[in-house]
Write a protein that holds these residues in place. Structure first.
Motif, PDB file in Angstrom:
ATOM      1  N   PHE A 265       0.701  -1.239  -0.015  1.00  0.00           N
ATOM      2  CA  PHE A 265      -0.006  -0.137   0.000  1.00  0.00           C
ATOM      3  C   PHE A 265       1.029   1.164  -0.034  1.00  0.00           C
ATOM      4  N   PHE A 266       1.945   1.292   0.901  1.00  0.00           N
ATOM      5  CA  PHE A 266       2.845   2.361   0.915  1.00  0.00           C
ATOM      6  C   PHE A 266       3.486   2.804  -0.412  1.00  0.00           C
ATOM      7  N   ARG A 267       3.996   1.582  -1.187  1.00  0.00           N
ATOM      8  CA  ARG A 267       4.441   1.734  -2.420  1.00  0.00           C
ATOM      9  C   ARG A 267       3.417   2.278  -3.441  1.00  0.00           C
TER      10      ARG A 267
ATOM     11  N   GLY B 268      -7.258   3.280   4.158  1.00  0.00           N
ATOM     12  CA  GLY B 268      -6.122   3.757   3.796  1.00  0.00           C
ATOM     13  C   GLY B 268      -6.531   3.673   2.222  1.00  0.00           C
ATOM     14  N   MET B 269      -6.846   2.768   1.621  1.00  0.00           N
ATOM     15  CA  MET B 269      -7.169   2.604   0.073  1.00  0.00           C
ATOM     16  C   MET B 269      -8.280   3.380  -0.452  1.00  0.00           C
TER      17      MET B 269
ATOM     18  N   GLU C  24       1.872   8.796   8.809  1.00  0.00           N
ATOM     19  CA  GLU C  24       0.384   8.218   8.734  1.00  0.00           C
ATOM     20  C   GLU C  24       0.563   6.877   9.002  1.00  0.00           C
ATOM     21  N   ILE C  25       1.044   6.000   8.468  1.00  0.00           N
ATOM     22  CA  ILE C  25       1.036   4.576   8.508  1.00  0.00           C
ATOM     23  C   ILE C  25       1.786   4.307   9.940  1.00  0.00           C
ATOM     24  N   ARG C  26       2.795   4.981  10.273  1.00  0.00           N
ATOM     25  CA  ARG C  26       3.555   4.732  11.488  1.00  0.00           C
ATOM     26  C   ARG C  26       2.791   4.909  12.506  1.00  0.00           C
ATOM     27  N   LYS C  27       1.796   5.902  12.545  1.00  0.00           N
ATOM     28  CA  LYS C  27       0.879   6.159  13.713  1.00  0.00           C
ATOM     29  C   LYS C  27      -0.020   4.805  14.227  1.00  0.00           C
ATOM     30  N   ASN C  28       0.074   3.938  13.330  1.00  0.00           N
ATOM     31  CA  ASN C  28      -0.614   2.334  13.905  1.00  0.00           C
ATOM     32  C   ASN C  28       0.546   1.263  13.670  1.00  0.00           C
ATOM     33  N   ALA C  29       1.774   1.699  13.968  1.00  0.00           N
ATOM     34  CA  ALA C  29       2.927   0.702  14.141  1.00  0.00           C
ATOM     35  C   ALA C  29       2.794  -0.191  15.192  1.00  0.00           C
TER      36      ALA C  29
ATOM     37  N   LEU D 214       5.272  15.056   0.782  1.00  0.00           N
ATOM     38  CA  LEU D 214       4.131  14.030   0.830  1.00  0.00           C
ATOM     39  C   LEU D 214       4.455  12.635   1.226  1.00  0.00           C
ATOM     40  N   ARG D 215       5.402  12.110   0.788  1.00  0.00           N
ATOM     41  CA  ARG D 215       6.049  10.636   1.236  1.00  0.00           C
ATOM     42  C   ARG D 215       6.403  10.488   2.444  1.00  0.00           C
ATOM     43  N   SER D 216       6.927  11.601   3.369  1.00  0.00           N
ATOM     44  CA  SER D 216       6.975  11.621   4.665  1.00  0.00           C
ATOM     45  C   SER D 216       5.911  11.559   5.578  1.00  0.00           C
TER      46      SER D 216
END
Length: 132
Positions: A27-29, A80-81, A60-65, A53-55
């Motif tokens: 998803f990140f890619r 997210g999708m 946002e993804i790391r918030k749910n790590a 924007l990439r950061s």
């Protein structure tokens, strides 16, 4: 060429945590690949760079790590999708994208404190309590 996720079917639940983790990386890619198109759609070249924007996507993804349940990860990926799809299909306006992904909530709260120095202490406390 516009990026769209409409043709993608919702995948079945992840079998284990490793599969869910791999889906997050996929998803990140795909989100990073869509950044140039999104910048063209919303004319963001004057306010943000691709790397910023990439950061933002990575943070946002790391918030749910901390999440370790694969079903919860699948739900977050679905959300997210859906968000990425809404952005790519121009279902949001430019100021939504800037406010949500460029400025962020912290920037808006900081602007509130410097915006109007003439307001009373009562109103300042009231506004600050609504953002906490």
């Amino acid at each position: 060429m516009a990026f769209t996720l409409r043709s993608v079917k919702v995948p079945p639940n992840s079998v284990n945590l490793e599969e869910a983790r791999n889906r997050v990386f996929d998803f990140f890619r795909s989100a990073c690949r869509s950044i140039p198109t999104i910048m063209e759609i919303y004319n963001l070249h004057d306010v943000v760079t691709v790397s910023q924007l990439r950061s933002t996507i990575a943070s946002e993804i790391r918030k749910n790590a901390h999440v370790t349940n694969s079903k919860v990860i699948d739900l977050l990926l679905f959300k997210g999708m859906e968000e990425l799809n809404n952005i790519a299909e121009h279902a949001k306006q430019r100021h939504h994208i800037i406010g949500q992904y460029v400025v962020g909530r912290q920037g808006l709260v900081q602007d509130l404190n410097t915006k109007d120095q003439a307001i009373s202490d009562f109103l300042k406390n009231f506004y600050n309590s609504n953002y906490v």
